[in-house]
Design an enzyme around this catalytic site. Structure first.
Site, short mmCIF file in Angstrom:
data_model
loop_
_atom_site.label_atom_id
_atom_site.label_comp_id
_atom_site.label_asym_id
_atom_site.label_seq_id
_atom_site.Cartn_x
_atom_site.Cartn_y
_atom_site.Cartn_z
CE LYS A 14 -2.04 -1.06 3.93
NZ LYS A 14 -1.58 -2.42 4.30
NE ARG A 89 -4.59 -1.47 9.80
CZ ARG A 89 -3.50 -0.96 9.21
NH1 ARG A 89 -3.43 0.30 8.91
NH2 ARG A 89 -2.49 -1.74 8.92
NE ARG A 128 7.22 -2.96 6.23
CZ ARG A 128 5.90 -2.74 6.05
NH1 ARG A 128 5.48 -2.15 4.96
NH2 ARG A 128 5.04 -3.12 6.96
NE ARG A 134 6.40 -0.90 10.26
CZ ARG A 134 5.29 -0.82 9.54
NH1 ARG A 134 5.29 -0.17 8.40
NH2 ARG A 134 4.19 -1.40 9.96
NE ARG A 146 1.70 -5.49 11.33
CZ ARG A 146 2.91 -5.51 10.75
NH1 ARG A 146 3.90 -6.20 11.28
NH2 ARG A 146 3.10 -4.86 9.62
P1 ADP Z 1 0.96 -2.43 7.80
O1 ADP Z 1 -0.26 -2.29 6.97
O2 ADP Z 1 2.18 -2.74 7.01
O3 ADP Z 1 0.77 -3.34 8.96
P2 ADP Z 1 0.78 0.35 8.82
O4 ADP Z 1 1.98 1.20 8.76
O5 ADP Z 1 -0.39 0.75 7.99
O6 ADP Z 1 1.34 -1.09 8.50
O7 ADP Z 1 0.25 0.24 10.34
C1 ADP Z 1 1.09 -0.17 11.39
C2 ADP Z 1 0.29 -0.34 12.67
O8 ADP Z 1 -0.29 0.93 13.06
C3 ADP Z 1 -0.90 -1.29 12.60
O9 ADP Z 1 -0.52 -2.63 12.80
C4 ADP Z 1 -1.79 -0.74 13.73
O10 ADP Z 1 -1.33 -1.14 14.99
C5 ADP Z 1 -1.58 0.76 13.65
N1 ADP Z 1 -2.60 1.39 12.76
C6 ADP Z 1 -2.39 1.94 11.54
N2 ADP Z 1 -3.54 2.40 11.01
C7 ADP Z 1 -4.52 2.12 11.91
C8 ADP Z 1 -5.93 2.29 11.96
N3 ADP Z 1 -6.60 2.86 10.93
N4 ADP Z 1 -6.62 1.87 13.05
C9 ADP Z 1 -5.98 1.30 14.07
N5 ADP Z 1 -4.66 1.07 14.10
C10 ADP Z 1 -3.92 1.47 13.03
#
Ligand code: ADP
Length: 191
Positions: A14, A89, A128, A134, A146
């Site tokens: 994404k 989400r 990554r 991370r 996740r």
């Molecule tokens: P990825 O999709 O690669 O897991 P992101 O960078 O989008 O990574 O998100 C990392 C973390 O941040 C998620 O696992 C979650 O804990 C938190 N997070 C991100 N966006 C949201 C959201 N919209 N609602 C709740 N938690 C979120």
């Protein structure tokens, strides 16, 4: 305004694809993950709270995330449109986004869902984790958490947008440029 959501499980690409799309369609990027990570780095109150969830592979609570997004959108009145990456989400986040956008006299125009096989996702995330440091990408257990969050809480949103005839599912394996071309085709079809 022209507003796009990009969905996909962790590691689906994404972020990479959003960076290319925002240039082509002149959109402002909202990655909730990036906003949380910059707050963690700055050791803000929001960052300290978010970190306790993120490191375990759990979602940050809806109220916290929604308030942050509302603030982000309100402070960018000149944007031609947004690309939402990692938000919404949950169904409740999706409903909140509809309300926020309708108060700004705009709406979601198109929703893209990147589809990638789980084995490939784990491989990409562990790689990554090595490169970026991370924490949430370094343990297979956190990664599996996740995926669980994605399947339970985020997947149901796809039906929400499918009902509104906004959803395009896009094959997310192959070369980055090939995937980008598929996404552009899906956007242009709905525009
Ligand atoms: P990825 O999709 O690669 O897991 P992101 O960078 O989008 O990574 O998100 C990392 C973390 O941040 C998620 O696992 C979650 O804990 C938190 N997070 C991100 N966006 C949201 C959201 N919209 N609602 C709740 N938690 C979120």
């Amino acid at each position: 305004m022209f507003n796009v959501i990009i969905f996909g499980p962790p590691g689906a690409g994404k972020g990479t694809q959003s960076a290319m799309l925002l240039e082509k369609y002149e959109l402002v990027h909202l990655s909730t993950g990036d906003v949380f990570r910059s707050n963690i780095k700055g050791e803000t109150e929001l960052g300290i709270l978010a970190k306790s969830y993120i490191d375990k592979g759990q979602l940050v609570p809806d109220e916290v995330t929604i308030a942050m997004v509302e603030d982000f959108l309100k402070t960018r009145p000149d944007a031609k449109g947004f690309i939402f990456d990692g938000f919404p989400r949950t169904i409740s986040q999706g409903e909140a986004l509809d309300t926020i956008l309708s108060n700004l006299n705009t709406t979601i125009d198109t929703v893209l869902a990147l589809e990638v096989e789980e084995d490939e996702l784990v491989k990409r995330l562990l790689e990554r984790g090595k490169q970026s440091g991370r924490v949430d990408d370094q343990s297979e257990e956190t990664i599996r958490n996740r995926f669980g969050e994605y399947n339970n809480k985020t997947e149901p949103l796809l039906a929400y947008y499918e009902k509104q005839d906004k959803l395009s599912r896009v094959h997310g394996m192959g070369q980055i440029d090939e995937i980008f071309a598929r996404l552009c085709e899906a956007i242009d079809k709905k525009a």
